[in-house]
Write an enzyme that holds these catalytic residues in place. Sequence first.
Site, PDB file in Angstrom:
ATOM      1  N   GLY A 272      21.954  -2.559  11.822  1.00 20.84           N
ATOM      2  CA  GLY A 272      21.249  -3.239  10.743  1.00 20.84           C
ATOM      3  C   GLY A 272      22.015  -3.091   9.444  1.00 20.84           C
ATOM      4  O   GLY A 272      22.748  -2.110   9.255  1.00 20.84           O
TER       5      GLY A 272
ATOM      6  N   GLN B 256      23.890  -3.127   0.573  1.00 16.33           N
ATOM      7  CA  GLN B 256      24.890  -2.190   1.091  1.00 16.33           C
ATOM      8  C   GLN B 256      26.316  -2.724   0.949  1.00 16.33           C
ATOM      9  O   GLN B 256      27.278  -1.966   1.031  1.00 16.33           O
ATOM     10  CB  GLN B 256      24.605  -1.851   2.563  1.00 16.33           C
ATOM     11  CG  GLN B 256      23.323  -1.041   2.748  1.00 16.33           C
ATOM     12  CD  GLN B 256      23.065  -0.751   4.210  1.00 16.33           C
ATOM     13  OE1 GLN B 256      22.464  -1.559   4.913  1.00 16.33           O
ATOM     14  NE2 GLN B 256      23.516   0.395   4.684  1.00 16.33           N
TER      15      GLN B 256
ATOM     16  N   CYS C 252      22.504   5.900   8.828  1.00 19.17           N
ATOM     17  CA  CYS C 252      22.632   4.761   7.920  1.00 19.17           C
ATOM     18  C   CYS C 252      24.100   4.586   7.568  1.00 19.17           C
ATOM     19  O   CYS C 252      24.794   5.568   7.306  1.00 19.17           O
ATOM     20  CB  CYS C 252      21.805   5.030   6.667  1.00 19.17           C
ATOM     21  SG  CYS C 252      21.935   3.743   5.426  1.00 19.17           S
TER      22      CYS C 252
END
Length: 174
Positions: A46, A51, A94
Site C-alpha cells: 500500500g 509518501q 510501513c
Amino acid sequence: MTIKKILTEPNPFLRQKSKKVDLVDDSIRSLMDDMLETMYAAPGIGLAAIQIGVPKRVIVIDLARENEKKNPLYFVNPEIITNSKTDASYEEGCLSVPGQFAEISRPDKCKVKFLNYQGEEKIFEADGLLATCIQHEIDHLEGILFIDYLSKLKKSMIMKKLSKHKKSLERVIV
Ligand code: ZN
C-alpha cells in the site's frame, strides 16, 4: 510511469493532512500510476500519495502475492463510513518507517467510500488484511503513522533508530 522517492520518518511532510482531490483527471491517474510503480518497486502492498511528497488524498493498494496476478486498487478521497466493533491485529510495517514492525489492532472490517481510477464513486466493505491496509493508508492522509499507536517508550525507541539510520545514510558521500 516513474519510480518516486519514498519519504521516511522523521519528516514533517509526512505529518501534514492531505487535501481532497477535486477531479480525477489524467494528472491524478498519472500520479496513481507512479505510486503503483513506486509501491511495486519498494516492494510494498500500500502507498499514500503523501509518501512520495504529494499531499493529495490518493492511495493505492495491491495485496496480490509475488506469484499471483497483479490486482491494483485505487482510492481517491477514501472515507470510512462504518467500522466493525471487533478488532484484528497484524504486525504492521510501513515504507516510510523502514525496518520497523509492530503489532497494531484495528477494526477488522470497514466500509469505505471513494472514487476509483475512472473517478466513479464506489462503496465497498473490506475485511481482513485489506481492511487493515486501507485504514493504515487513510491514516497517512491525516498525517498519522502506525507508530503513533504505540506506547511513548516504544515509539521513541523506533524514532531514535530511524534518526540514527538517516544520519548514517546522509553521511555516505561518494
Ligand atoms: Zn505506511
